[in-house]
Design a protein around this motif. Structure first.
Motif, PDB file in Angstrom:
ATOM      1  N   HIS A  46      39.897  44.125  39.255  1.00 33.04           N
ATOM      2  CA  HIS A  46      41.412  44.362  38.684  1.00 33.04           C
ATOM      3  C   HIS A  46      41.864  43.398  37.926  1.00 33.04           C
ATOM      4  CE1 HIS A  46      40.427  46.718  42.198  1.00 33.04           C
ATOM      5  NE2 HIS A  46      41.459  47.788  41.789  1.00 33.04           N
ATOM      6  N   LEU A  48      43.525  40.696  35.640  1.00 30.66           N
ATOM      7  CA  LEU A  48      44.724  40.731  35.180  1.00 30.66           C
ATOM      8  C   LEU A  48      44.853  39.888  33.955  1.00 30.66           C
ATOM      9  CD1 LEU A  48      46.771  39.651  38.742  1.00 30.66           C
ATOM     10  CD2 LEU A  48      46.501  41.967  37.855  1.00 30.66           C
ATOM     11  N   PHE A  78      50.519  39.950  43.347  1.00 33.45           N
ATOM     12  CA  PHE A  78      49.049  40.737  43.369  1.00 33.45           C
ATOM     13  C   PHE A  78      48.312  40.507  44.860  1.00 33.45           C
ATOM     14  CE2 PHE A  78      44.673  40.586  42.189  1.00 33.45           C
ATOM     15  CZ  PHE A  78      44.531  42.001  42.016  1.00 33.45           C
ATOM     16  N   SER A  81      49.966  42.213  48.106  1.00 33.46           N
ATOM     17  CA  SER A  81      49.758  43.714  47.785  1.00 33.46           C
ATOM     18  C   SER A  81      48.197  44.070  48.061  1.00 33.46           C
ATOM     19  CB  SER A  81      50.194  44.161  46.519  1.00 33.46           C
ATOM     20  OG  SER A  81      49.283  43.854  45.617  1.00 33.46           O
ATOM     21  N   ASN A  82      47.302  43.086  48.276  1.00 37.73           N
ATOM     22  CA  ASN A  82      46.025  43.331  48.514  1.00 37.73           C
ATOM     23  C   ASN A  82      45.678  42.636  49.920  1.00 37.73           C
ATOM     24  OD1 ASN A  82      44.473  45.004  46.484  1.00 37.73           O
ATOM     25  ND2 ASN A  82      46.006  43.493  45.327  1.00 37.73           N
TER      26      ASN A  82
END
Length: 244
Positions: A46, A48, A78, A81-82
Protein backbone atom coordinates in the motif's frame (compact mmCIF):
# COMPACT_ATOMS: atom_id res chain seq x y z
CA UNK A 1 3.47 -17.04 11.13
CA UNK A 2 -0.14 -17.21 12.16
CA UNK A 3 1.03 -17.99 15.70
CA UNK A 4 1.45 -14.25 16.43
CA UNK A 5 -1.99 -13.23 17.63
CA UNK A 6 -1.11 -10.77 20.36
CA UNK A 7 -0.80 -7.14 19.35
CA UNK A 8 2.52 -5.80 20.59
CA UNK A 9 3.03 -2.13 21.32
CA UNK A 10 5.70 0.00 19.73
CA UNK A 11 6.96 3.50 20.36
CA UNK A 12 6.99 5.92 17.46
CA UNK A 13 10.12 8.05 17.53
CA UNK A 14 11.25 10.89 15.32
CA UNK A 15 14.79 10.69 13.91
CA UNK A 16 15.50 14.10 12.48
CA UNK A 17 12.92 15.69 10.19
CA UNK A 18 12.62 12.92 7.62
CA UNK A 19 12.60 9.60 9.50
CA UNK A 20 10.09 7.95 11.82
CA UNK A 21 11.14 4.86 13.75
CA UNK A 22 8.84 2.14 15.07
CA UNK A 23 10.71 1.02 18.19
CA UNK A 24 9.66 -2.39 19.50
CA UNK A 25 10.79 -3.97 22.81
CA UNK A 26 14.48 -4.88 22.89
CA UNK A 27 13.82 -8.60 22.80
CA UNK A 28 14.42 -11.39 20.33
CA UNK A 29 10.99 -12.88 19.69
CA UNK A 30 9.07 -14.26 16.73
CA UNK A 31 6.14 -11.99 17.56
CA UNK A 32 8.25 -8.86 17.15
CA UNK A 33 9.74 -10.18 13.92
CA UNK A 34 6.25 -10.83 12.55
CA UNK A 35 5.10 -7.31 13.31
CA UNK A 36 8.15 -5.62 11.81
CA UNK A 37 7.79 -7.68 8.65
CA UNK A 38 4.03 -7.04 8.59
CA UNK A 39 4.45 -3.26 8.60
CA UNK A 40 7.34 -3.45 6.13
CA UNK A 41 5.20 -5.40 3.68
CA UNK A 42 2.24 -3.15 4.38
CA UNK A 43 4.09 -0.11 3.07
CA UNK A 44 5.18 -2.11 0.01
CA UNK A 45 1.67 -3.34 -0.81
CA UNK A 46 0.00 0.00 0.00
CA UNK A 47 2.54 2.60 -1.15
CA UNK A 48 2.00 6.11 0.16
CA UNK A 49 3.15 9.08 -1.86
CA UNK A 50 6.12 10.63 -0.09
CA UNK A 51 7.41 7.43 1.56
CA UNK A 52 10.97 7.07 0.29
CA UNK A 53 12.25 3.97 2.10
CA UNK A 54 11.18 1.48 4.76
CA UNK A 55 14.05 -0.27 6.54
CA UNK A 56 13.44 -3.30 8.82
CA UNK A 57 15.89 -4.24 11.58
CA UNK A 58 15.83 -6.65 14.53
CA UNK A 59 13.71 -4.42 16.80
CA UNK A 60 12.93 -1.38 14.67
CA UNK A 61 11.33 -0.29 11.43
CA UNK A 62 12.60 3.00 10.03
CA UNK A 63 10.38 5.00 7.69
CA UNK A 64 12.14 7.63 5.59
CA UNK A 65 9.80 10.16 4.02
CA UNK A 66 9.59 13.52 2.26
CA UNK A 67 7.89 15.99 4.68
CA UNK A 68 6.98 18.25 1.75
CA UNK A 69 4.76 15.49 0.34
CA UNK A 70 3.46 13.57 3.34
CA UNK A 71 3.01 14.70 6.93
CA UNK A 72 4.06 12.73 9.99
CA UNK A 73 0.44 12.69 11.18
CA UNK A 74 -0.64 10.96 7.96
CA UNK A 75 1.90 8.20 8.53
CA UNK A 76 0.76 7.78 12.12
CA UNK A 77 -2.86 7.53 11.01
CA UNK A 78 -1.94 4.94 8.37
CA UNK A 79 -0.20 2.82 11.01
CA UNK A 80 -3.07 3.12 13.49
CA UNK A 81 -5.65 2.12 10.89
CA UNK A 82 -3.75 -1.13 10.29
CA UNK A 83 -3.18 -2.18 13.91
CA UNK A 84 -5.53 -5.14 13.66
CA UNK A 85 -4.98 -8.51 15.29
CA UNK A 86 -7.04 -10.10 12.54
CA UNK A 87 -4.67 -8.77 9.91
CA UNK A 88 -1.68 -10.05 11.87
CA UNK A 89 -2.99 -13.55 12.50
CA UNK A 90 -2.88 -14.74 8.90
CA UNK A 91 0.11 -12.72 7.82
CA UNK A 92 3.01 -14.43 6.09
CA UNK A 93 3.63 -17.90 4.75
CA UNK A 94 6.66 -19.38 6.52
CA UNK A 95 8.50 -22.24 4.89
CA UNK A 96 10.68 -25.00 6.25
CA UNK A 97 13.83 -25.12 4.16
CA UNK A 98 16.23 -28.04 4.33
CA UNK A 99 19.86 -27.08 3.78
CA UNK A 100 22.62 -29.62 3.05
CA UNK A 101 25.61 -29.30 5.35
CA UNK A 102 29.00 -30.90 5.85
CA UNK A 103 31.33 -30.68 8.84
CA UNK A 104 34.99 -31.40 9.50
CA UNK A 105 38.37 -30.53 8.01
CA UNK A 106 38.42 -27.57 5.65
CA UNK A 107 34.65 -27.18 6.04
CA UNK A 108 34.87 -26.45 9.77
CA UNK A 109 37.88 -24.20 10.41
CA UNK A 110 36.67 -23.15 13.87
CA UNK A 111 34.94 -26.31 15.05
CA UNK A 112 37.91 -27.61 17.06
CA UNK A 113 38.44 -24.23 18.74
CA UNK A 114 34.72 -23.92 19.53
CA UNK A 115 34.80 -27.42 21.01
CA UNK A 116 37.75 -26.54 23.23
CA UNK A 117 36.29 -23.21 24.38
CA UNK A 118 32.89 -24.67 25.20
CA UNK A 119 34.31 -27.98 26.48
CA UNK A 120 31.83 -29.85 24.29
CA UNK A 121 32.78 -32.65 21.92
CA UNK A 122 32.69 -31.80 18.23
CA UNK A 123 30.23 -34.62 17.60
CA UNK A 124 27.79 -33.15 20.12
CA UNK A 125 28.04 -29.70 18.54
CA UNK A 126 27.24 -31.22 15.16
CA UNK A 127 24.33 -33.20 16.58
CA UNK A 128 22.85 -30.08 18.18
CA UNK A 129 23.13 -27.99 15.01
CA UNK A 130 21.64 -30.70 12.80
CA UNK A 131 18.95 -31.57 15.34
CA UNK A 132 17.49 -28.07 15.61
CA UNK A 133 15.12 -25.88 13.61
CA UNK A 134 16.36 -22.31 13.21
CA UNK A 135 13.98 -19.37 12.84
CA UNK A 136 15.03 -16.58 10.47
CA UNK A 137 14.71 -13.29 12.36
CA UNK A 138 16.36 -10.96 9.88
CA UNK A 139 18.23 -10.75 6.58
CA UNK A 140 21.00 -8.18 6.55
CA UNK A 141 24.69 -7.24 6.93
CA UNK A 142 25.50 -8.62 3.47
CA UNK A 143 23.15 -9.77 0.72
CA UNK A 144 20.58 -12.15 2.14
CA UNK A 145 22.67 -12.93 5.24
CA UNK A 146 20.16 -14.69 7.58
CA UNK A 147 20.19 -14.11 11.34
CA UNK A 148 18.77 -17.36 12.71
CA UNK A 149 18.04 -18.41 16.23
CA UNK A 150 18.26 -19.36 18.75
CA UNK A 151 21.05 -21.89 19.19
CA UNK A 152 21.04 -23.93 22.37
CA UNK A 153 22.53 -21.96 25.26
CA UNK A 154 25.40 -24.41 25.72
CA UNK A 155 26.69 -23.45 22.24
CA UNK A 156 26.57 -19.71 22.82
CA UNK A 157 29.90 -17.93 22.41
CA UNK A 158 31.00 -14.49 21.18
CA UNK A 159 32.30 -13.60 17.77
CA UNK A 160 36.02 -13.98 17.12
CA UNK A 161 38.17 -11.18 18.49
CA UNK A 162 39.93 -10.81 15.14
CA UNK A 163 37.56 -11.15 12.15
CA UNK A 164 38.69 -12.94 9.01
CA UNK A 165 39.25 -10.83 5.92
CA UNK A 166 37.63 -13.53 3.76
CA UNK A 167 34.92 -16.00 4.71
CA UNK A 168 33.88 -18.40 1.92
CA UNK A 169 30.31 -18.27 0.67
CA UNK A 170 28.28 -21.13 2.13
CA UNK A 171 30.05 -21.06 5.50
CA UNK A 172 27.73 -22.00 8.35
CA UNK A 173 28.65 -20.07 11.47
CA UNK A 174 27.56 -19.32 15.03
CA UNK A 175 28.00 -16.33 17.34
CA UNK A 176 26.28 -15.39 20.59
CA UNK A 177 22.90 -17.12 20.36
CA UNK A 178 22.58 -16.95 16.57
CA UNK A 179 23.43 -19.07 13.55
CA UNK A 180 23.98 -17.90 9.96
CA UNK A 181 25.06 -18.84 6.45
CA UNK A 182 27.46 -16.55 4.62
CA UNK A 183 25.76 -15.87 1.30
CA UNK A 184 28.78 -14.38 -0.48
CA UNK A 185 32.50 -14.29 0.22
CA UNK A 186 33.09 -11.46 2.67
CA UNK A 187 34.94 -10.43 5.83
CA UNK A 188 33.38 -11.80 9.00
CA UNK A 189 33.94 -12.65 12.64
CA UNK A 190 31.48 -15.48 13.25
CA UNK A 191 32.76 -18.93 14.25
CA UNK A 192 32.84 -21.18 11.18
CA UNK A 193 31.67 -24.69 12.02
CA UNK A 194 30.32 -26.09 8.74
CA UNK A 195 29.63 -25.47 5.08
CA UNK A 196 26.78 -25.82 2.61
CA UNK A 197 27.05 -26.05 -1.20
CA UNK A 198 23.49 -24.72 -1.47
CA UNK A 199 23.23 -21.20 -2.88
CA UNK A 200 20.71 -19.37 -0.70
CA UNK A 201 21.18 -15.99 -2.40
CA UNK A 202 21.31 -15.60 -6.18
CA UNK A 203 21.62 -12.18 -7.82
CA UNK A 204 20.48 -13.64 -11.17
CA UNK A 205 16.97 -14.53 -10.01
CA UNK A 206 14.10 -12.50 -8.59
CA UNK A 207 13.62 -12.46 -5.71
CA UNK A 208 17.26 -13.33 -4.95
CA UNK A 209 16.62 -14.51 -1.36
CA UNK A 210 15.95 -18.19 -1.01
CA UNK A 211 15.62 -17.79 2.75
CA UNK A 212 13.26 -15.13 4.06
CA UNK A 213 12.29 -13.66 7.43
CA UNK A 214 9.90 -16.01 9.20
CA UNK A 215 11.19 -19.17 7.52
CA UNK A 216 12.64 -22.14 9.37
CA UNK A 217 15.99 -23.70 8.45
CA UNK A 218 16.85 -27.35 9.06
CA UNK A 219 20.27 -28.79 8.26
CA UNK A 220 20.77 -32.28 6.85
CA UNK A 221 24.16 -33.99 6.61
CA UNK A 222 25.74 -34.79 3.25
CA UNK A 223 28.97 -36.58 2.38
CA UNK A 224 32.20 -34.97 1.22
CA UNK A 225 31.68 -36.54 -2.21
CA UNK A 226 28.27 -34.89 -2.48
CA UNK A 227 29.67 -31.56 -1.28
CA UNK A 228 32.56 -31.58 -3.76
CA UNK A 229 30.36 -32.52 -6.72
CA UNK A 230 27.32 -30.38 -5.93
CA UNK A 231 25.80 -28.79 -9.03
CA UNK A 232 22.46 -27.53 -10.31
CA UNK A 233 21.19 -31.04 -11.00
CA UNK A 234 22.01 -32.18 -7.46
CA UNK A 235 20.34 -29.08 -6.08
CA UNK A 236 17.24 -29.80 -8.16
CA UNK A 237 17.13 -33.39 -6.88
CA UNK A 238 17.61 -32.14 -3.32
CA UNK A 239 14.75 -29.68 -3.63
CA UNK A 240 12.49 -32.31 -5.12
CA UNK A 241 13.18 -34.56 -2.15
CA UNK A 242 13.27 -32.03 0.69
CA UNK A 243 11.98 -28.60 -0.33
CA UNK A 244 8.72 -29.18 -2.19
Amino acid sequence: MAESKQQLSYMLKRLGEKVLVLQFPQELTKEITVQIQFYHDLFKSHPLEGILQVIPAMNTLSIRYNPLIIKETAIEEFLKSNQSNEKMEDFGSPKKIYVPIIFGGKYSPDLKEVSEILKIKEEKIIDEIVGQEFYVYLNGFIAGFPYMGEINSDLSLPRKKVPRLQVPAGSVAIANNMCTIYTVESPGGWNLIGWTPMNIFDFSVSPPNRVNVGDYICYKLITSTEAENWDENMQKEWDQQWNQ
